[in-house]
Structure formats: C-alpha cells, structure tokens
Scaffold this active site. Structure first.
Site, PDB file in Angstrom:
ATOM      1  N   SER A  52      -4.436 -16.275  -4.609  1.00  0.00           N
ATOM      2  CA  SER A  52      -3.417 -15.275  -4.931  1.00  0.00           C
ATOM      3  C   SER A  52      -3.379 -14.095  -3.976  1.00  0.00           C
ATOM      4  O   SER A  52      -2.470 -13.284  -4.052  1.00  0.00           O
ATOM      5  CB  SER A  52      -3.621 -14.754  -6.364  1.00  0.00           C
ATOM      6  OG  SER A  52      -4.898 -14.165  -6.488  1.00  0.00           O
ATOM      7  N   ASP A 329      -3.926  -4.450 -10.043  1.00  0.00           N
ATOM      8  CA  ASP A 329      -4.513  -4.841 -11.325  1.00  0.00           C
ATOM      9  C   ASP A 329      -6.026  -4.936 -11.153  1.00  0.00           C
ATOM     10  O   ASP A 329      -6.586  -4.347 -10.229  1.00  0.00           O
ATOM     11  CB  ASP A 329      -3.884  -6.143 -11.845  1.00  0.00           C
ATOM     12  CG  ASP A 329      -4.013  -7.296 -10.859  1.00  0.00           C
ATOM     13  OD1 ASP A 329      -4.863  -7.226  -9.945  1.00  0.00           O
ATOM     14  OD2 ASP A 329      -3.263  -8.287 -10.987  1.00  0.00           O
ATOM     15  N   HIS A 332      -6.308  -7.414  -7.621  1.00  0.00           N
ATOM     16  CA  HIS A 332      -5.453  -7.476  -6.434  1.00  0.00           C
ATOM     17  C   HIS A 332      -5.003  -6.105  -5.953  1.00  0.00           C
ATOM     18  O   HIS A 332      -4.717  -5.227  -6.771  1.00  0.00           O
ATOM     19  CB  HIS A 332      -4.202  -8.306  -6.736  1.00  0.00           C
ATOM     20  CG  HIS A 332      -4.489  -9.641  -7.331  1.00  0.00           C
ATOM     21  ND1 HIS A 332      -4.492  -9.873  -8.692  1.00  0.00           N
ATOM     22  CD2 HIS A 332      -4.799 -10.826  -6.753  1.00  0.00           C
ATOM     23  CE1 HIS A 332      -4.795 -11.141  -8.925  1.00  0.00           C
ATOM     24  NE2 HIS A 332      -4.985 -11.743  -7.768  1.00  0.00           N
TER      25      HIS A 332
END
Length: 356
Positions: A52, A329, A332
């Site tokens: 991600s 968050d 990330h």
C-alpha cells in the site's frame, strides 16, 4: 502498505555503436551523442510491485481504507484507491521520471490509453510472502507481469526502456508477529524476507526491465501504530533496530547483485529509513507540525480511519490541516509526508541513478 490497523505494527551505455567518423565535426557529433546518452536516459515506462505504499487502486473497493472516505480528500478529492489523503510513493517516482502514474493492473482494460506509461501491480496489505491479506503477494504480482509480456502487451524495447519500483514496507513482519512469531526468531525471518525480495528483483530483471528500484524499510518503530503507546511522542527503538538489520542485509544483497551486472547499477535501493527520519527529526523544514500523530484516526481502539458503524455514522476524526501532518493514518504518510520524503530523496544519489 499494511492491511490491518489492529495488529501490533507493520514492520521498492546504452551500448553505443559508434561509427568511425572522419573529420573534426564528425568526432564532435559523436562525442556529443556519447555525453547525452551517458548522462540522461529517461525511462519511458514504470512498473510497480508491492504493497500500500505503492498501490494506486488495485485493492478491492470492499476492503478497508483506500476506497473509503476520507481517503483521497487532498488528491483527487475523493477515495481513489490510495492509502493516503493524496499521492503516494508511486506518484512521486513517476513524476520524477516525467511520466503519468501507471495504470493499476485492475483497470488495465478500462484505461488502455495509460498503458504506455507502464503498469502498477501493487496491492495493499501484501508482502513478499503471504500475509493476512488475501491480495496477491509480490511473486504473484510478477506472474501477472510475466503473463502480460507473454501476451505481447509490452515489447522487449518497452522493457529495456523501463524502470521497476518494488515496495517492501513491512507487512511480512506484521504478519510474523500477528501469528506469534518470536523476537528470538526475528533475525532469521528478516534474512528470509530479504532473500525472497532479492529473488523477486532478479525475476523482474530477467523479464527485461532495465533498472529495478527497491524501497528500503521505513522506520517501523515511528509509525503511529507503534508510537500510540507513548501518545505519539516517541519512536520504538526496538522495532527500528530490527529495521536497520533488514536494511543492512538488503543493501549488502543489492551491492552483490550489482557486482554481477554489466553496468554495476541495475539495482537501486531507496533509503526510506534515513529520509523518513530526516523529515521526522526536522519537521518544520517541511512545514510539518505533527510528525508522529496521525491526521485520521478512529474514535476508539475498535475503529480506524474510515470506519463507520452499522448506521453509517462516522467513527473517525480527521485533523484540520492534513498538509501539516506527516502521517495520514496509523501506518501511511499523508501526501505532505510523501512530498517531504520525495524532496529528501531528490538530494540522494539513488534517485538520480534511475535516469542514468
């Protein structure tokens, strides 16, 4: 990068054939051509693998994060499959190469006009091995790439004018701890992760890609998921020590790989550890005021950024100025965080080697 906010933590010459030219002007032209080809060779495509930190839309819409509000609020203004409020590492590497971000593998048939920039095979939550995510690990991602080459979607010429980015941001370590892996066994597991990463890089090279860039591991002990216990005030040095071991092994392996290649610079490591730490240690230089506290977080431990209850009521809070936060968050960076990291990477030799 990582697929769960509830886990403990989440540990990327041209051979010149010169004709003998007679006359002074001919030699000057030949020398000019040599200089141009040796000093600037912009790749025409970018192929991306990993998790991600690099995913720009492959993760399914029904999975947490990326496709849920408030992800994407800074760019493009709505959820668009990135694990951030905006752009991620892939976008900045593409910008550096003068390319548009490559199309996510999932949308290859819907966005065929973007195929000329390469393709992004990265899926959030994945590792070099299987993790708790059901998304394809890096080995399978490379299998997808191999199949497209077999189908002649990309030619030998395309590949020889391309760069690959491999993001290995720690999901394997997250899963190791979540499945009761021991601290004592950690060093040997780190070695196995690095070995598999090297195997993946070699596979990508053997498929014809000219330059392969792999991200070093970021300071996992500084992720909000790790600093929450100190109220987002202090990094976890134990976790960061393990990251240093990973990065040392990775750098040694890549140095050895390059010694076996013709130009000795086929494989490149992006030092995300030092670049992250540089920004976190000097936040004001990058207009960051909240360096460890996440901008978006759940209202309680049972919720995370983007969570809603059964009545679709928001169970998260977003900071007033995402551009002032480094982390989006628990895992990330924000777009501002990635921009600051990218700015720092531009001062390193590694990024410059991608183009040359």
């Amino acid at each position: 990068m990582m697929d769960s906010h509830k886990q403990l933590f989440s540990l990327l010459r041209l051979p010149l054939v010169l004709l003998l030219l007679s006359g002074h002007m001919g030699l000057q032209l030949a020398e000019a051509r040599i200089q141009r080809d040796e000093t600037n060779y912009p790749p025409k495509m970018l192929f991306v693998f990993g998790d991600s930190y690099a995913d720009t839309g492959n993760t399914r819409i029904d999975q947490p994060g990326s496709w849920k509000q408030p992800y994407g609020i800074t760019f493009p203004g709505k959820p668009a499959g990135r694990f951030s409020d905006g752009r991620v590492l892939t976008d900045y590497i593409a910008t550096y190469l003068g390319l548009k971000s490559p199309v996510p593998y999932k949308f290859r048939k819907l966005m065929q006009q973007r195929l000329k920039y390469g393709m992004n095979f990265a899926f959030g939550g994945t590792g070099v091995f299987d993790t708790s995510s059901k998304n394809p690990n890096m080995t399978i991602q490379i299998d997808f790439f191999k199949q497209l080459i077999k189908e002649n979607m990309y030619t030998t010429s395309d590949l020889s004018n391309s760069v690959a980015l491999a993001s290995v941001a720690g999901n394997d370590y997250n899963y190791y701890l979540a499945t009761n892996g021991s601290i004592e066994g950690f060093p040997s597991f780190i070695a196995s992760v690095v070995n598999q990463t090297v195997t993946n890089l070699l596979r990508i090279q053997r498929l014809g890609v000219r330059k392969i860039v792999v991200g070093g591991l970021q300071p996992l002990g500084c992720l909000p998921s790790s600093t929450a216990q100190s109220s987002f005030k202090q990094c976890n040095s134990t976790f960061n020590d393990l990251v240093v071991l990973h990065n040392n092994l990775l750098n040694q392996a890549v140095t050895k790989l390059n010694q076996q290649t013709k130009d000795h610079s086929t494989f490149i490591v992006l030092d995300l550890y030092d670049t992250f730490m540089s920004v976190l240690n000097h936040p004001s230089t990058n207009n960051i005021t909240d360096q460890l506290k996440p901008c978006c977080f759940g209202l309680s431990s049972q919720y995370s950024c983007g969570s809603v209850d059964e009545n679709n009521v928001k169970k998260y809070k977003v900071c007033e100025h995402p551009t002032s936060a480094f982390f989006w968050d628990l895992l990330h960076p924000t777009q501002a965080g990635w921009q600051a990291v990218y700015n720092k990477l531009q001062t390193t030799s590694a990024l410059h080697q991608i183009r040359y």
